[in-house]
Design a protein around this motif. Structure first.
Motif, PDB file in Angstrom:
ATOM      1  N   MET A  67       0.841  -1.195   0.000  1.00  0.00           N
ATOM      2  CA  MET A  67       0.000   0.000   0.000  1.00  0.00           C
ATOM      3  C   MET A  67       0.882   1.254   0.000  1.00  0.00           C
ATOM      4  N   ASP A  68       0.242   2.399  -0.268  1.00  0.00           N
ATOM      5  CA  ASP A  68       0.997   3.649  -0.269  1.00  0.00           C
ATOM      6  C   ASP A  68       1.035   4.180   1.160  1.00  0.00           C
ATOM      7  N   HIS A  69       2.004   3.706   1.926  1.00  0.00           N
ATOM      8  CA  HIS A  69       2.088   4.093   3.332  1.00  0.00           C
ATOM      9  C   HIS A  69       3.540   4.005   3.797  1.00  0.00           C
ATOM     10  N   ARG A  70       3.905   4.883   4.727  1.00  0.00           N
ATOM     11  CA  ARG A  70       5.247   4.874   5.299  1.00  0.00           C
ATOM     12  C   ARG A  70       5.546   3.516   5.978  1.00  0.00           C
ATOM     13  N   ILE A  71       6.775   3.046   5.908  1.00  0.00           N
ATOM     14  CA  ILE A  71       7.163   1.796   6.570  1.00  0.00           C
ATOM     15  C   ILE A  71       7.680   2.111   7.980  1.00  0.00           C
ATOM     16  N   ASP A  72       7.137   1.426   8.987  1.00  0.00           N
ATOM     17  CA  ASP A  72       7.683   1.544  10.336  1.00  0.00           C
ATOM     18  C   ASP A  72       8.644   0.378  10.580  1.00  0.00           C
ATOM     19  N   VAL A  73       9.936   0.674  10.593  1.00  0.00           N
ATOM     20  CA  VAL A  73      10.940  -0.366  10.784  1.00  0.00           C
ATOM     21  C   VAL A  73      11.105  -0.651  12.283  1.00  0.00           C
ATOM     22  N   VAL A  74      11.022  -1.938  12.645  1.00  0.00           N
ATOM     23  CA  VAL A  74      11.212  -2.318  14.049  1.00  0.00           C
ATOM     24  C   VAL A  74      12.443  -3.216  14.140  1.00  0.00           C
ATOM     25  N   SER A  75      13.382  -2.836  14.999  1.00  0.00           N
ATOM     26  CA  SER A  75      14.629  -3.582  15.097  1.00  0.00           C
ATOM     27  C   SER A  75      14.903  -3.956  16.546  1.00  0.00           C
ATOM     28  N   ARG A  76      16.003  -4.658  16.769  1.00  0.00           N
ATOM     29  CA  ARG A  76      16.436  -4.976  18.134  1.00  0.00           C
ATOM     30  C   ARG A  76      17.579  -4.055  18.505  1.00  0.00           C
ATOM     31  N   GLU A  77      17.930  -4.027  19.791  1.00  0.00           N
ATOM     32  CA  GLU A  77      18.971  -3.120  20.253  1.00  0.00           C
ATOM     33  C   GLU A  77      20.357  -3.647  19.909  1.00  0.00           C
ATOM     34  N   GLU A  78      21.323  -2.730  19.881  1.00  0.00           N
ATOM     35  CA  GLU A  78      22.710  -3.088  19.610  1.00  0.00           C
ATOM     36  C   GLU A  78      23.187  -4.132  20.613  1.00  0.00           C
ATOM     37  N   GLY A  79      23.829  -5.170  20.130  1.00  0.00           N
ATOM     38  CA  GLY A  79      24.384  -6.165  21.047  1.00  0.00           C
ATOM     39  C   GLY A  79      23.527  -7.407  21.142  1.00  0.00           C
ATOM     40  N   SER A  80      22.258  -7.311  20.752  1.00  0.00           N
ATOM     41  CA  SER A  80      21.384  -8.481  20.790  1.00  0.00           C
ATOM     42  C   SER A  80      21.852  -9.523  19.779  1.00  0.00           C
ATOM     43  N   GLY A  81      21.739 -10.798  20.118  1.00  0.00           N
ATOM     44  CA  GLY A  81      22.181 -11.866  19.220  1.00  0.00           C
ATOM     45  C   GLY A  81      21.370 -11.900  17.945  1.00  0.00           C
ATOM     46  N   THR A  82      20.053 -11.700  18.078  1.00  0.00           N
ATOM     47  CA  THR A  82      19.189 -11.694  16.898  1.00  0.00           C
ATOM     48  C   THR A  82      19.586 -10.542  15.979  1.00  0.00           C
ATOM     49  N   ARG A  83      19.824  -9.362  16.588  1.00  0.00           N
ATOM     50  CA  ARG A  83      20.249  -8.205  15.797  1.00  0.00           C
ATOM     51  C   ARG A  83      21.590  -8.497  15.140  1.00  0.00           C
ATOM     52  N   GLY A  84      22.506  -9.096  15.908  1.00  0.00           N
ATOM     53  CA  GLY A  84      23.830  -9.388  15.383  1.00  0.00           C
ATOM     54  C   GLY A  84      23.767 -10.312  14.172  1.00  0.00           C
ATOM     55  N   SER A  85      22.955 -11.391  14.285  1.00  0.00           N
ATOM     56  CA  SER A  85      22.827 -12.328  13.175  1.00  0.00           C
ATOM     57  C   SER A  85      22.154 -11.660  11.985  1.00  0.00           C
TER      58      SER A  85
END
Lengths: 316, 299
Positions: free
Chosen positions: A183-201
């Motif tokens: 759709m024509d809508h802004r994307i809200d990006v959701v991430s994990r914090e620095e240092g998290s294993g999931t974020r790291g991978s």
């Protein structure tokens, strides 16, 4: 307790009528009964504080140590919050088979897990990413593999993205769903914090040299990311495949759905190892636990939870 | 208790006891200061080396936070803390002050004896409950009504405003109650309306106490962590509107401490130093602002 009192004193001098000040109570400071009460109170507080400090200090210094004279042998496993629920399950099962061993599982994150194993605070550290340079003195045992699912709101018409598109979205280069077929809508990006294993991978497998945009909403657990995406039709996030449920939609990556068979046959690309890291030789009961985790029973438990069992070529 | 003080100087054992008790109390008071000193020392020892290495100006004014790549700039978090705190005061102060004026000056005694404990009860609700409420109720509402992701400066400010209300109400109430009844009576006798009396005499007389309420409320707002983490979105970008996500200094520490090691960990302690300095500065400014005219008037 002291705050309202202090303010009353602060409020009073400007008007300068001491007899009206509520804080100026008739209790004389030299009245022994008041002092006695105060003293008893202070003693009680001091004793309580001492107790807290003593127990508080005592616990972390020897969390896995056996209490002298105790029949129960204890084992501490600490680290990645992604691995934690699975380790808890394994520990529970292990303790029903071996009632004399008590396994305690703690969170804290992959880096904390590696540090705990390095310093001996825990016998086993849990990581949801490969070891880093300064953690190489640990021995890593892959207990399972896990996919990271890229998730969107169920109402989102987008079902399929390439790795490049995912990277562009998380780097903030693509900011509208219409550019990837939505759709024509802004994307809200959701991430994990620095240092998290999931974020790291995720950084390592998907982002490469790109960086997750600083405008991304940051949540501090898989569950919180899922909660956020489940509530926001314009959001995109990433979580451990084992935690994927009906409230969010796991999208296909270049046509491949995130699923156990697709991890096993190697077509789903965002996959990371779940690792138990140990330093040096294991104590007998830690070895028993490790054997249990890698046994068909343990691996079967993990598989039932949506993880991919470790294969022989996972081990170094 | 009041009339019999003359008998005590005769009872010697009580005086020895008093001397011991007095010293014990002094020792306890000093130990509180010592603990504060040790905490400051520890935080500075852990965080200062990194700040020195990165450069204080680059650390404080840097707009980019990427600890895994060795980039440490916490300007977004400083602005984040200030924006949610000022937002919380903008929402909470008028509400809290109005509530305090009503309870202290207008409400019948029986009504205010019921309402005041109710307001104070708000302070006893754990912050995670406020945060959860904000997450489940407020964030979706903001997303639907105003746009944006919902996790925003606005959401954090509203949640914090609820949390500082009891502080502001009860301390302002005490300050208003401390204004001598003679002022009120005199004003009314001169023919002023009740509102004129409140606005022209009672509020100015209670001003230092009200400013103290603001300082303590601000302290609570800037130090709050859990509720803010849950509703603010924690993005490390400087927000360009109140509808964008924001990260505060305290959230920065709480979010990343579990995973931080080495320089990253030092950077979080350095964040703590900045937080400490910001709070100290706010207190000094607010105290100067509050103290000077009041002292001038009383002498």
């Amino acid at each position: 307790m002291s705050q309202p009192r202090a303010s009353a004193e602060r409020g009073a001098p400007s008007v300068g009528h001491a007899e009206f000040v509520p804080g100026g109570s008739p209790a004389r400071p030299r009245d022994p009964s008041v002092l006695l009460v105060l003293l008893r109170l202070a003693l009680a507080v001091t004793l309580a504080l001492t107790a807290i400090i003593v127990t508080g200090c005592g616990t972390p210094s020897r969390p896995g140590g056996q209490a002298p004279g105790s029949a129960t042998r204890s084992l501490t496993v600490a680290g990645s919050t992604s691995v934690q629920p699975f380790a808890e399950l394994l520990a529970e099962e292990f303790m029903t088979i071996n009632p004399d061993v008590s396994v305690s599982v703690q969170g804290g994150g992959s880096s904390a897990g590696a540090r705990a194993a390095l310093t001996g605070v825990a016998q086993i550290g849990m990581l949801s990413r490969p070891l880093k340079e300064d953690e190489r003195s640990l021995q890593a045992i892959v207990i399972a593999r896990d996919a990271i699912a890229v998730i969107v709101h169920p109402s989102n018409p987008v079902n399929d993205l390439t790795i490049d598109q995912i990277r562009d979205i998380f780097a903030g280069r693509v900011t509208n769903w219409s550019r990837v077929g939505g759709m024509d809508h802004r994307i809200d990006v959701v991430s994990r914090e620095e240092g998290s294993g999931t974020r790291g991978s995720f950084d390592e497998i998907v982002m490469g040299d790109s960086e997750v945009t600083p405008a991304a909403i940051v949540q501090d657990s898989n569950g919180a990311v899922r909660e956020t995406v489940a509530g926001d039709p314009a959001a995109i996030g990433y979580i451990s495949l084992g935690l994927l449920d009906g409230r969010v939609k796991g999208i296909r990556v270049s046509g491949v759905a995130p699923s156990v068979p697709n991890i096993e046959n190697g077509t789903y690309r965002i996959v990371r190892p779940f690792i138990f890291a140990v330093r040096g030789a294991l104590s007998p009961h830690a070895q028993e636990f490790m054997d249990f985790v890698l046994s068909p029973t343990g691996q079967g438990l993990l598989k039932a939870e949506g993880l991919v069992p470790a294969s022989a070529d996972d081990q170094p | 208790m009041i009339g019999n003080s003359a008998q005590y100087p005769v009872r010697r054992p009580a005086r020895y006891g008093e001397a011991i008790i007095e010293r014990a109390l002094v020792a306890m008071a000093l130990s509180a200061i010592a603990v504060l000193g040790l905490i400051i020392l520890f935080v500075f020892r852990e965080g200062a080396p990194l700040m020195y290495k990165v450069g204080v100006a680059r650390f404080v004014l840097g707009a980019k936070w990427s600890p895994s790549r060795g980039v440490f700039g916490i300007l977004p978090m400083i602005l984040g803390s200030l924006s949610v705190t000022l937002g919380a005061l903008a929402v909470g102060l008028p509400l809290g002050l109005a509530c305090a004026i009503f309870l202290a000056e207008m409400a019948p005694a029986r009504l205010s004896s019921v309402l005041k404990p109710c307001v104070e009860l708000l302070a006893g609700i754990p912050s995670v409950a406020y945060g959860f409420m904000g997450l489940v109720v407020l964030v979706p509402l903001i997303r639907r009504w105003f746009g944006g992701p919902g996790f925003s400066v606005l959401a954090a400010a509203i949640v914090l405003a609820m949390m500082v209300l009891p502080t502001i109400v009860s301390i302002s109430y005490d300050a208003l109650k401390a204004v001598p009844a003679a002022y009120r009576d005199g004003m009314l006798a001169l023919g002023a309306t009740r509102w004129q009396a409140i606005r022209m005499v009672i509020l100015p007389a209670a001003r230092p106490g009200i400013i103290a309420a603001v300082i303590l409320g601000m302290g609570r707002a800037i130090g709050e962590t859990m509720a803010v983490i849950m509703v603010a979105g924690n993005a490390t970008k400087i927000p360009s509107s109140v509808l964008e996500p924001v990260r505060t200094l305290t959230s920065n520490i709480a979010l990343e401490m579990g995973y931080a090691a080495g320089e990253h960990r030092e950077a979080l302690f350095a964040t703590g130093i900045v937080l400490f300095v910001v709070i100290a500065l706010l207190n000094v400014v607010a105290r100067l602002f509050a103290g000077a005219p009041a002292r001038g008037r009383s002498k």
